[in-house]
Design an enzyme around this catalytic site. Structure first.
Site, short mmCIF file in Angstrom:
data_model
loop_
_atom_site.label_atom_id
_atom_site.label_comp_id
_atom_site.label_asym_id
_atom_site.label_seq_id
_atom_site.Cartn_x
_atom_site.Cartn_y
_atom_site.Cartn_z
N GLY A 183 109.05 -20.76 -17.94
CA GLY A 183 109.55 -19.66 -17.12
C GLY A 183 108.47 -18.82 -16.46
O GLY A 183 108.78 -17.87 -15.74
N SER B 70 104.93 -24.74 -12.98
CA SER B 70 105.05 -25.80 -11.97
C SER B 70 104.53 -25.32 -10.62
O SER B 70 103.90 -26.07 -9.87
CB SER B 70 106.50 -26.27 -11.84
OG SER B 70 107.32 -25.23 -11.38
N ASP C 117 108.56 -18.93 -6.49
CA ASP C 117 107.46 -19.13 -7.44
C ASP C 117 106.17 -19.54 -6.73
O ASP C 117 105.09 -19.03 -7.02
CB ASP C 117 107.83 -20.19 -8.49
CG ASP C 117 108.95 -19.74 -9.40
OD1 ASP C 117 109.44 -18.61 -9.22
OD2 ASP C 117 109.33 -20.52 -10.30
N1 LIG Z 1 99.33 -27.59 -16.38
C1 LIG Z 1 100.16 -28.52 -15.93
N2 LIG Z 1 99.74 -29.78 -15.76
C2 LIG Z 1 100.58 -30.71 -15.27
N3 LIG Z 1 101.88 -30.50 -14.96
C3 LIG Z 1 102.35 -29.28 -15.12
C4 LIG Z 1 101.54 -28.23 -15.60
N4 LIG Z 1 102.29 -27.13 -15.65
C5 LIG Z 1 103.53 -27.49 -15.22
N5 LIG Z 1 103.57 -28.77 -14.89
C6 LIG Z 1 104.75 -29.52 -14.38
O1 LIG Z 1 105.80 -28.61 -14.21
C7 LIG Z 1 106.91 -28.90 -15.07
C8 LIG Z 1 107.53 -27.62 -15.61
O2 LIG Z 1 108.15 -27.00 -14.53
P1 LIG Z 1 109.39 -26.04 -14.71
O3 LIG Z 1 109.68 -25.53 -13.36
O4 LIG Z 1 110.49 -26.72 -15.45
O5 LIG Z 1 108.85 -24.86 -15.64
P2 LIG Z 1 108.02 -23.55 -15.25
O6 LIG Z 1 107.51 -23.68 -13.86
O7 LIG Z 1 107.02 -23.32 -16.32
O8 LIG Z 1 109.13 -22.42 -15.35
P3 LIG Z 1 109.86 -21.60 -14.14
O9 LIG Z 1 110.12 -22.59 -13.06
O10 LIG Z 1 111.13 -21.11 -14.77
O11 LIG Z 1 108.94 -20.52 -13.79
C9 LIG Z 1 106.32 -29.76 -16.17
O12 LIG Z 1 107.33 -30.62 -16.71
C10 LIG Z 1 105.23 -30.53 -15.43
O13 LIG Z 1 105.80 -31.64 -14.75
C1 LIG Z 2 115.44 -20.18 -11.52
C2 LIG Z 2 114.58 -19.88 -10.29
O1 LIG Z 2 115.25 -18.87 -9.53
C3 LIG Z 2 113.24 -19.27 -10.69
C4 LIG Z 2 112.41 -20.11 -11.58
O2 LIG Z 2 111.20 -19.43 -11.85
C5 LIG Z 2 114.42 -21.13 -9.48
C6 LIG Z 2 113.87 -20.89 -8.08
O3 LIG Z 2 113.93 -19.78 -7.58
O4 LIG Z 2 113.43 -21.88 -7.48
MG LIG Z 3 108.85 -24.01 -12.21
#
Ligand SMILES: Nc1ncnc2c1ncn2[C@@H]1O[C@H](COP(=O)(O)OP(=O)(O)OP(=O)(O)O)[C@@H](O)[C@H]1O
Ligand SMILES: C[C@@](O)(CCO)CC(=O)[O-]
Ligand SMILES: [Mg+2]
Length: 423
Positions: free
Chosen positions: A142, A146, A204
């Site tokens: 979160g 990504s 993001d």
């Molecule tokens: N340091 C990293 N190295 C490689 N891949 C990564 C890394 N960080 C994130 N990722 C990629 O991003 C995916 C996670 O993305 P996801 O959008 O589900 O979570 P988040 O970005 O941490 O949370 P949010 O989108 O809610 O902010 C991982 O499964 C991987 O594919």
């Molecule tokens: C859940 C969400 O609103 C935020 C994820 O950090 C997805 C997005 O805006 O792309």
């Molecule tokens: Mg993400």
């Protein structure tokens, strides 16, 4: 093809209000964190492409001669970056061996890396490279891991290809790009996010690119320069979740109950706008307890809405309950379903209360740490140490000078040293 070595860094983010609703055209307020991802790109001579992703235990290498066959015959440089090239995605899925079904963590990261690499270099000679990415952010929790990953990839590949400049600034050992270049980085990062998220709003990657606090509405990014410095706790419940799955869960609910969900999304929109107003008042008039009361109530209301959307989790309920027992208010941040929550600390919250809360949350098995968000936008006119510290908080995507000695004593030196192991 001659490419330059590049070391870049981009921040993670916390969403104050508007997660999920922002995917459906509502306002979100998001802010960069002083946790960053780092990418080192090195030109090599072996005729292959290597990627090291230690956070997700992924270390891969391909022959460039094999990769060339993945490029669609009519592929050229694309200027329309709002949609993915479906032919390239299909070919890459075949190449990584997932023709249907969901991609796992490693496959998503690999696919988005290869997609950006082939899109940036595919119309010319493919360069032999080693790309390593290391992050301080928990993956898939979160905090925009990504997006920070996609922003680093976009910035480094565009820079290595010569599509954007490689400015370096001796003053604070980092450099940022001009507005036009940042827009290019942001739109390529959005492509990476599309592969990982499916249907991202773009909030993001916008924070990963520009840093600071942003108001985001339907692709329109407004930096908020007048925001107070807020103390917060970030808590990682360590419950794994996927943004892609949660975003599609909310979409299903909206499709199933449109007349019920529409007012919820409208209410979240109003929460973001009200929060923005309160934050702005806090910079133009003396800060009072009423301001903090309002921010706390907005957290509570939004957390209920996110539960209604179906993106809560018992671990997040625990977070809210444990912090409320100490008089503190929390909400999930990012996609929810587990992952991280954010807790507002008031200026008068004593360090004893903070420490006791952190301990209670750790006793639940969570990670928890205090940090700050917002604050004044300027970084000039400060000592180098302060500038480096502020950059980590405000954190646009930036290029970092590779000479580690110059970072001695700064927070980042050990991170960069770790990254260099892979370079
Ligand atoms: N340091 C990293 N190295 C490689 N891949 C990564 C890394 N960080 C994130 N990722 C990629 O991003 C995916 C996670 O993305 P996801 O959008 O589900 O979570 P988040 O970005 O941490 O949370 P949010 O989108 O809610 O902010 C991982 O499964 C991987 O594919
Ligand atoms: C859940 C969400 O609103 C935020 C994820 O950090 C997805 C997005 O805006 O792309
Ligand atoms: Mg993400």
């Amino acid at each position: 093809m001659q490419v330059r070595d590049v070391l870049v860094s981009a921040p993670g983010k916390a969403i104050l209000h508007g997660e999920h609703a922002v995917v459906h055209g509502k306002v979100a307020l998001a802010v960069s964190l002083n946790l960053r991802s780092y990418l080192c790109l090195k030109a090599t001579t072996g005729g292959n492409l290597c990627v090291n992703l230690p956070n997700i235990d992924t270390f891969l290498s391909w022959d460039l001669s094999e990769l060339k066959h993945v490029i669609p015959p009519v592929s050229g440089r694309r200027d329309e970056l709002k949609l993915l090239d479906p032919d390239l995605v299909r070919r890459l899925r075949e190449f990584v061996g997932v023709t249907n079904g969901n991609l796992n963590t490693s496959q998503m990261a690999t696919l988005s890396f290869l997609y950006l690499y082939l899109s940036v270099f595919g119309s010319g000679e493919l360069p032999s490279l080693t790309v390593s990415v290391w992050s301080e952010l928990p993956t898939g929790a979160g905090l925009g891991s990504s997006a920070a990953y996609s922003v680093c990839l976009a910035a480094a590949l565009l820079c290595a290809s010569g599509a954007i400049s490689s400015p370096l600034n001796d003053w604070d050992h980092t450099a940022r790009w001009c507005q036009e270049e940042l827009e290019l980085i942001n739109s390529w990062a959005f492509q990476g996010e599309m592969i990982i998220h499916g249907n991202p709003s773009g909030v993001d990657n916008a924070v990963g690119t520009w840093g600071g606090m942003l108001r985001f509405l339907a692709g329109k990014i407004i930096p908020l320069s007048r925001v107070p410095l807020l103390r917060i706790l970030l808590t990682n419940t360590k419950v794994p979740r996927s943004t892609k799955v949660l975003v599609s869960r909310v979409k299903d609910k909206i499709n199933k109950f449109p007349s019920i969900m529409a007012p919820v999304l409208d209410s979240v929109d109003a929460i973001s706008c009200t929060c923005e107003k309160v934050l702005s008042e806090m910079t133009s008039e003396p800060i009072t307890g009423e301001h903090y009361n309002a921010l706390e109530e907005l957290f509570d209301i939004n957390q209920h809405h996110l539960n209604v959307m179906g993106v809560g989790h018992p671990a997040l309920d625990t977070l809210c309950r444990v912090t409320l027992a100490k008089g503190l208010h929390s909400k999930l941040t990012g996609a929810g379903g587990g992952g991280c929550g954010i807790t507002l600390l008031r200026p008068e919250t004593s360090s004893a209360v903070v420490q006791a809360t952190v301990q209670d949350l750790k006793d639940c098995g969570f990670d928890c740490w205090e940090t700050s968000i917002g604050g004044p936008a300027r970084t000039r006119g400060r000592t180098r140490e302060r500038a480096v510290q502020m950059l980590r908080i405000k954190g646009t995507v930036s290029m970092v000078q590779i000479d580690i000695n110059q970072w001695k004593g700064s927070d980042s030196s050990h991170l960069i040293s770790r990254l260099m192991v892979f370079c």
